[in-house]
Design an enzyme around this catalytic site. Structure first.
Site, PDB file in Angstrom:
ATOM      1  N   GLY A 140       0.047   2.356 -16.357  1.00 24.84           N
ATOM      2  CA  GLY A 140      -0.495   3.625 -16.481  1.00 24.84           C
ATOM      3  C   GLY A 140       0.389   4.557 -15.284  1.00 24.84           C
TER       4      GLY A 140
ATOM      5  N   THR B 169      -2.263  -4.135  -5.831  1.00 31.17           N
ATOM      6  CA  THR B 169      -2.711  -2.890  -5.333  1.00 31.17           C
ATOM      7  C   THR B 169      -3.755  -2.144  -6.177  1.00 31.17           C
ATOM      8  OG1 THR B 169      -1.018  -1.586  -6.250  1.00 31.17           O
ATOM      9  CG2 THR B 169      -0.674  -2.326  -3.949  1.00 31.17           C
ATOM     10  N   SER B 170      -4.158  -3.077  -7.239  1.00 33.75           N
ATOM     11  CA  SER B 170      -5.008  -2.571  -8.213  1.00 33.75           C
ATOM     12  C   SER B 170      -6.429  -2.862  -7.828  1.00 33.75           C
ATOM     13  CB  SER B 170      -4.702  -2.972  -9.586  1.00 33.75           C
ATOM     14  OG  SER B 170      -5.335  -2.063 -10.469  1.00 33.75           O
ATOM     15  N   ARG B 171      -6.883  -4.074  -8.411  1.00 35.69           N
ATOM     16  CA  ARG B 171      -8.343  -4.609  -7.920  1.00 35.69           C
ATOM     17  C   ARG B 171      -8.153  -6.073  -7.680  1.00 35.69           C
ATOM     18  NH1 ARG B 171      -9.267  -0.225  -6.604  1.00 35.69           N
ATOM     19  NH2 ARG B 171     -11.010   1.285  -7.398  1.00 35.69           N
TER      20      ARG B 171
ATOM     21  N   GLU C 262     -14.696  -7.591  -0.812  1.00 37.98           N
ATOM     22  CA  GLU C 262     -14.119  -6.598   0.480  1.00 37.98           C
ATOM     23  C   GLU C 262     -15.138  -6.459   1.239  1.00 37.98           C
ATOM     24  OE1 GLU C 262     -11.820  -3.545  -1.305  1.00 37.98           O
ATOM     25  OE2 GLU C 262     -10.486  -4.885  -2.325  1.00 37.98           O
TER      26      GLU C 262
ATOM     27  N   HIS D 113      -7.102  -2.830   1.667  1.00 36.78           N
ATOM     28  CA  HIS D 113      -7.456  -1.679   0.474  1.00 36.78           C
ATOM     29  C   HIS D 113      -7.178  -0.309   1.103  1.00 36.78           C
ATOM     30  CE1 HIS D 113     -10.039  -0.857  -3.242  1.00 36.78           C
ATOM     31  NE2 HIS D 113      -9.205   0.025  -3.316  1.00 36.78           N
TER      32      HIS D 113
END
Ligand SMILES: NC(=O)c1ccc[n+]([C@@H]2O[C@H](COP(=O)([O-])OP(=O)(O)OC[C@H]3O[C@@H](n4cnc5c(N)ncnc54)[C@H](O)[C@@H]3O)[C@@H](O)[C@H]2O)c1
Ligand SMILES: O=C(O)[C@H](O)CO
Length: 336
Positions: free
Chosen positions: A152, A234-236, A265, A288
């Site tokens: 994306g 680095t996404s989820r 988190e 994050h």
């Protein structure tokens, strides 16, 4: 109007000051607010402004006057979208404030892993120097293969940096995207995730978190990766089975990981111990915050204000006009 903003740890001073100057009542709640307190706060709220804190069906149901939910950020996985759809509550996010920012953050983790920057730095702090022993041998990125899962906005930005900038070969697994569209950004398509994993020296996750992608990297996928490969997320956090990742690191199925996001988190202590991830030499952790730069926050604040004004004015909310997935979602279709 009454606006409840969660995750008050994340400071957005322009947003807060502007909304207050405009006469709105703004309630700030910390990330750790209890469900009961959040429900009480939203009971007569017109707008919820959220970042990380889950907005559950119970919260949405309790907010009788709600006109919209604005995510000040990209990922809307913490919002119960079906509950919002059921009540006809528009959900808006800020899709483009940090595409280069997060890609740079992922790239920073990739370079740090390849060059062993963190363990070398620790060794120097501990011993004053580190001699060129075999275990300090790093790797180049030029000529290596970067596998991107989810091509994306952020994935494409990372692909440009690695391909045009570092002369890496870039391949991607991103269902729904054609080989031609990938070629246009210098990326080779892989139809099978395992194929991508077996070919990649670095794997970087940039897909959305939804029911199809939760746990997309589990034990089988980690075993499929090359020995000596690195995983960057680095996404989820919930895209990766964290226990399987720990096993992969302990048993050397992969060489290391760069992680900005975690299933839970903040990455908490387990009992009296820190998460075992803290102990791994070959893991680089980041809390994050790859989105958190002056530049991205500036864009985020400006766009958030626009979306708040639209939602409060009851204007046909531009349901994330640049993000067809979210538009589809509000019509009840979940992701591509
Ligand atoms: N760490 C941070 O600070 C930070 C900041 C912003 C965004 N993010 C995360 O990054 C993610 C990506 O952001 P974006 O702006 O590039 O989103 P995007 O919507 O542009 O891209 C997501 C991509 O995932 C792909 N995808 C969907 N299902 C898939 C599957 N099963 N397998 C592989 N790919 C699949 C989609 O086709 C899409 O191309 C967000 O969803 C968010 O969770 C993290
Ligand atoms: O999605 C985002 O924008 C960041 O991860 C913060 O939630």
């Amino acid at each position: 109007m009454k606006i409840v903003r969660t995750d008050s740890e994340l400071q957005v001073p322009l947003v807060d000051a502007t909304l207050r100057d405009q006469g709105h009542e703004l309630i700030l709640l910390p990330d750790g607010v209890s469900e009961a307190d959040l429900i009480a706060a939203v009971a007569d709220a017109d707008l919820i402004l959220m970042c990380y804190r889950p907005i559950t069906a119970a919260v949405i149901t309790a907010a009788a006057n709600l006109k919209g939910i604005v995510k000040y950020g990209v990922g809307i996985d913490a919002i119960d979208i079906p509950a919002a759809i059921a009540r006809g509550i528009p959900v808006v996010n800020i899709p483009e404030y940090a595409e280069e920012t997060v890609a740079e953050g992922a790239f920073a983790l990739m370079i740090a892993l390849a060059k062993k920057l963190q363990p070398l730095g620790r060794a120097m702090q501990r011993d004053g120097w580190a001699w060129p022993e075999q275990h300090w041998l790093g790797s180049d990125i030029a000529g290596k293969t970067l596998g991107i899962v989810g091509l994306g906005k952020i994935g494409k930005s990372m692909a440009r940096m690695a391909g045009a900038g570092f002369r890496a070969k870039v391949i991607a697994f991103s269902p729904g995207m054609s080989a031609g569209d990938m070629e246009a950004v210098g990326v080779e398509k892989r139809d099978d995730l395992h194929q991508l994993l077996t070919e990649s020296d670095f794997v970087s996750l940039h897909c959305v978190l939804n029911d199809n992608t939760r746990g997309i990297i589990g034990a089988d996928e980690l075993r499929a990766m090359k020995l000596g490969a690195y995983l960057i997320n680095t996404s989820r956090g919930a895209l990766v089975d964290q226990d399987a990742l720990l096993r992969a690191l302990d048993e050397g199925w992969i060489a290391g990981a760069g992680l900005d996001v975690f299933a839970n988190e903040p990455l908490r202590r387990r009992g009296h111990q820190l998460s075992p991830l803290f102990d791994h030499e070959q893991v680089i952790l980041s809390p994050h915050l790859t989105f958190y730069t002056h530049d991205a926050m500036h864009r985020l604040e400006a766009e958030t204000l626009e979306r708040c004004h639209e939602a409060l004015a009851g204007q046909p909310v531009r349901v994330t006009s640049q993000d067809p997935r979210l538009r589809a979602q509000t019509a009840g279709v979940v992701f591509d």
